[in-house]
Design a protein around this motif. Structure first.
Motif, PDB file in Angstrom:
ATOM      1  N   ASP A 102       0.747  -1.027   0.105  1.00 16.09           N
ATOM      2  CA  ASP A 102       0.107   0.156   0.235  1.00 16.09           C
ATOM      3  C   ASP A 102       0.833   1.201  -0.075  1.00 16.09           C
ATOM      4  N   GLN A 103       0.280   2.349  -0.204  1.00 14.77           N
ATOM      5  CA  GLN A 103       0.965   3.495  -0.658  1.00 14.77           C
ATOM      6  C   GLN A 103       1.041   4.119   0.702  1.00 14.77           C
ATOM      7  N   VAL A 104       0.175   4.069   1.722  1.00 18.72           N
ATOM      8  CA  VAL A 104       0.155   4.659   2.905  1.00 18.72           C
ATOM      9  C   VAL A 104       0.808   3.942   4.005  1.00 18.72           C
ATOM     10  N   GLU A 105       1.891   4.686   4.432  1.00 15.28           N
ATOM     11  CA  GLU A 105       2.670   4.136   5.506  1.00 15.28           C
ATOM     12  C   GLU A 105       1.976   3.972   7.000  1.00 15.28           C
ATOM     13  N   ASP A 106       1.179   4.950   6.975  1.00 11.76           N
ATOM     14  CA  ASP A 106       0.303   4.872   8.637  1.00 11.76           C
ATOM     15  C   ASP A 106      -0.461   3.669   8.440  1.00 11.76           C
ATOM     16  N   ALA A 107      -1.348   3.390   7.305  1.00 17.33           N
ATOM     17  CA  ALA A 107      -1.970   2.162   7.225  1.00 17.33           C
ATOM     18  C   ALA A 107      -1.229   0.811   7.367  1.00 17.33           C
ATOM     19  N   LEU A 108      -0.138   0.741   6.697  1.00 17.93           N
ATOM     20  CA  LEU A 108       0.805  -0.222   6.979  1.00 17.93           C
ATOM     21  C   LEU A 108       1.202  -0.328   8.308  1.00 17.93           C
ATOM     22  N   ALA A 109       1.582   0.666   8.951  1.00 16.34           N
ATOM     23  CA  ALA A 109       2.137   0.487  10.340  1.00 16.34           C
ATOM     24  C   ALA A 109       0.810  -0.042  11.291  1.00 16.34           C
ATOM     25  N   LEU A 110      -0.427   0.400  11.146  1.00 17.86           N
ATOM     26  CA  LEU A 110      -1.468  -0.291  11.655  1.00 17.86           C
ATOM     27  C   LEU A 110      -1.698  -1.502  11.619  1.00 17.86           C
ATOM     28  N   GLY A 111      -1.559  -1.948  10.117  1.00 15.30           N
ATOM     29  CA  GLY A 111      -1.600  -3.420   9.892  1.00 15.30           C
ATOM     30  C   GLY A 111      -0.816  -4.089  10.609  1.00 15.30           C
ATOM     31  N   ARG A 112       0.583  -3.628  10.755  1.00 19.16           N
ATOM     32  CA  ARG A 112       1.543  -4.503  11.444  1.00 19.16           C
ATOM     33  C   ARG A 112       1.295  -4.890  12.844  1.00 19.16           C
ATOM     34  N   GLU A 113       0.764  -3.723  13.459  1.00 19.91           N
ATOM     35  CA  GLU A 113       0.308  -3.822  14.749  1.00 19.91           C
ATOM     36  C   GLU A 113      -0.612  -4.709  15.062  1.00 19.91           C
ATOM     37  N   LEU A 114      -1.701  -4.777  13.979  1.00 20.12           N
ATOM     38  CA  LEU A 114      -3.042  -5.777  14.307  1.00 20.12           C
ATOM     39  C   LEU A 114      -2.652  -7.012  14.452  1.00 20.12           C
ATOM     40  N   VAL A 115      -1.390  -7.433  13.476  1.00 23.37           N
ATOM     41  CA  VAL A 115      -1.251  -8.865  13.534  1.00 23.37           C
ATOM     42  C   VAL A 115      -0.329  -9.263  14.519  1.00 23.37           C
ATOM     43  N   VAL A 116       0.306  -8.612  15.349  1.00 20.34           N
ATOM     44  CA  VAL A 116       1.191  -9.141  16.437  1.00 20.34           C
ATOM     45  C   VAL A 116       0.850 -10.262  17.132  1.00 20.34           C
ATOM     46  N   ASP A 117      -0.538 -10.642  17.373  1.00 20.85           N
ATOM     47  CA  ASP A 117      -0.904 -11.636  17.909  1.00 20.85           C
ATOM     48  C   ASP A 117      -1.897 -12.416  17.370  1.00 20.85           C
ATOM     49  N   ALA A 118      -1.652 -12.424  16.122  1.00 18.98           N
ATOM     50  CA  ALA A 118      -2.719 -13.273  14.980  1.00 18.98           C
ATOM     51  C   ALA A 118      -2.733 -14.486  15.335  1.00 18.98           C
ATOM     52  N   PRO A 119      -3.809 -15.206  14.955  1.00 20.73           N
ATOM     53  CA  PRO A 119      -3.859 -16.961  15.344  1.00 20.73           C
ATOM     54  C   PRO A 119      -3.117 -17.634  14.469  1.00 20.73           C
ATOM     55  N   SER A 120      -2.457 -17.132  13.411  1.00 19.47           N
ATOM     56  CA  SER A 120      -1.410 -18.035  12.438  1.00 19.47           C
ATOM     57  C   SER A 120       0.017 -17.385  12.312  1.00 19.47           C
ATOM     58  N   ALA A 121       0.994 -18.350  11.976  1.00 18.09           N
ATOM     59  CA  ALA A 121       2.244 -17.830  12.101  1.00 18.09           C
ATOM     60  C   ALA A 121       2.716 -17.113  10.797  1.00 18.09           C
ATOM     61  N   ALA A 122       1.537 -17.408   9.621  1.00 15.33           N
ATOM     62  CA  ALA A 122       1.751 -16.565   8.281  1.00 15.33           C
ATOM     63  C   ALA A 122       1.073 -15.409   8.220  1.00 15.33           C
ATOM     64  N   LEU A 123       0.242 -15.094   9.070  1.00 20.27           N
ATOM     65  CA  LEU A 123      -0.490 -13.733   9.330  1.00 20.27           C
ATOM     66  C   LEU A 123       0.403 -12.884  10.543  1.00 20.27           C
ATOM     67  N   ALA A 124       0.743 -13.397  11.623  1.00 18.77           N
ATOM     68  CA  ALA A 124       1.620 -13.003  12.454  1.00 18.77           C
ATOM     69  C   ALA A 124       3.046 -12.466  11.686  1.00 18.77           C
ATOM     70  N   GLY A 125       3.222 -13.300  10.817  1.00 18.88           N
ATOM     71  CA  GLY A 125       4.813 -12.954  10.283  1.00 18.88           C
ATOM     72  C   GLY A 125       4.565 -12.303   8.819  1.00 18.88           C
ATOM     73  N   ALA A 126       3.212 -11.565   8.791  1.00 15.63           N
ATOM     74  CA  ALA A 126       3.146 -10.759   7.250  1.00 15.63           C
ATOM     75  C   ALA A 126       3.926  -9.680   6.987  1.00 15.63           C
ATOM     76  N   THR A 127       4.304  -9.386   5.819  1.00 14.95           N
ATOM     77  CA  THR A 127       5.164  -8.411   5.554  1.00 14.95           C
ATOM     78  C   THR A 127       4.152  -7.132   4.965  1.00 14.95           C
ATOM     79  N   PHE A 128       4.483  -5.864   5.602  1.00 16.29           N
ATOM     80  CA  PHE A 128       3.424  -4.640   5.096  1.00 16.29           C
ATOM     81  C   PHE A 128       4.458  -3.787   4.498  1.00 16.29           C
ATOM     82  N   ARG A 129       4.613  -3.476   3.207  1.00 10.63           N
ATOM     83  CA  ARG A 129       5.454  -2.967   2.403  1.00 10.63           C
ATOM     84  C   ARG A 129       4.890  -1.590   1.644  1.00 10.63           C
ATOM     85  N   GLN A 130       5.416  -0.572   1.794  1.00  9.10           N
ATOM     86  CA  GLN A 130       5.265   0.596   1.020  1.00  9.10           C
ATOM     87  C   GLN A 130       5.243   0.668  -0.310  1.00  9.10           C
ATOM     88  N   ALA A 131       4.229   0.741  -1.262  1.00  6.24           N
ATOM     89  CA  ALA A 131       4.469   0.693  -2.574  1.00  6.24           C
ATOM     90  C   ALA A 131       3.425   1.368  -3.593  1.00  6.24           C
TER      91      ALA A 131
END
Length: 329
Positions: A115-144
């Protein structure tokens, strides 16, 4: 509870934690501005996600509904046998599609949100910290930015609630980008006439390129719906107390209306068969004493009325449980 229900509950908890750190008065003002923007027919003169507070308001207000719509659409795709190991979400913001895909597909190993909005990506990273799966908890949020996506590929590419923000040429380019990067592509838009028109254009691009439709259509012919009608579905969203307060709503639920299309690349088409696909239910079924009436889109490319009576036995019992958007029993 089902896996998807668990993920929806986990997302509500993560949103409550993240949004709880934002000043309530600022959040309310940002939400009001967001609602006003969505209800306006005039083009936006400023970015929707102009600050971290606006991002938090957007996530609290819209993310549960977006997640529910994606979960419903991806569930249909999963029923066609898709088992992606990697997900790439173009314009994915705070990660609603990532949460939905992780809840539907237990095969996911890697998740990337661009996504192009870094603030949105930052919140996305925060939301997945305690996600139920390893794939989601380890998701990459990258600005583009659209048109300058990094050279990445994935088994599944999602594009959700993004096309309305782009002009027709940009929409076409984004869909082409998704097709170049994915073995399968899922596009979701609001369930409005305009949203459906955008989905129809995506559907045409996919079919013209030789892709195999995975849903919701049971055929690859022209859409049979009459002029003025549009194909859309609904996903039930359970509202938390915070969600109700932000929306000024009393009901504990809402129904998110959405239109969508999914398809698989020609190189993978041999894994799918278009034979014996069931009709798709296009409206709420009418359940009467002794029969159920459906409006459906059929595999032969027509749309119309279907009745299943009590005489049909087990099929009738399945029909009593069938809902709008399901395959016809």
């Amino acid at each position: 509870m089902s896996r998807t229900t668990d993920y929806a509950a986990a997302l509500r908890t993560a949103l409550r934690r993240a949004v709880g750190a934002v000043d309530e008065r600022e959040l309310t003002r940002a939400t009001e501005a967001l609602v006003s923007r969505y209800r306006s027919v005039a083009p936006a003169t400023a970015p929707i996600l102009a600050s971290r507070v606006h991002v938090a308001a957007y996530a609290a207000y819209r993310m549960p509904a977006t997640h529910a719509a994606l979960t419903r659409a991806l569930g249909v795709v999963a029923a066609r046998g898709l088992e992606p190991r990697s997900l790439l979400d173009l314009g994915g913001g705070t990660g609603a599609a990532a949460w939905a895909a992780a809840g539907v597909f237990d095969t996911l190993e890697t998740v990337t949100v661009l996504d192009q909005v870094e603030d949105a990506l930052a919140l996305g990273r925060e939301l997945v910290v305690d996600a139920p799966s390893a794939a989601l908890a380890g998701a990459t949020f990258r600005q583009a930015r659209a048109g300058a996506w990094p050279d990445l590929e994935a088994d599944l590419v999602t594009v959700s609630y993004v096309l309305s923000e782009l002009d027709p040429a940009q929409q076409e380019a984004l869909v082409a980008d998704a097709m170049r990067r994915g073995g399968s592509v899922v596009v979701v838009e609001p369930g409005t006439p305009d949203g459906y028109a955008r989905v129809l254009r995506v559907r045409s691009a996919l079919v013209d390129a030789g892709w195999t439709l995975l849903g919701p259509c049971p055929h690859e012919r022209d859409c049979p719906l009459a002029q003025g009608d549009w194909c859309h579905f609904a996903a039930r969203v359970n509202r938390s107390a915070e969600h109700r307060r932000l929306k000024g709503a009393e009901l504990s639920y809402e129904d998110e209306k959405f239109s969508w299309v999914a398809a698989m690349a020609p190189s993978l088409a041999e894994t799918q068969s278009a034979e014996d696909l069931p009709a798709r239910i296009l409206r709420h079924p009418l359940k009467r004493k002794g029969f159920v009436e459906f409006q459906v889109c059929r595999p032969d490319g027509t749309a119309g009325r279907e009745l299943i009576s009590k005489k049909a036995g087990e099929r009738y019992r399945s029909a009593r449980d069938a809902e709008w958007g399901d395959a016809l029993p």
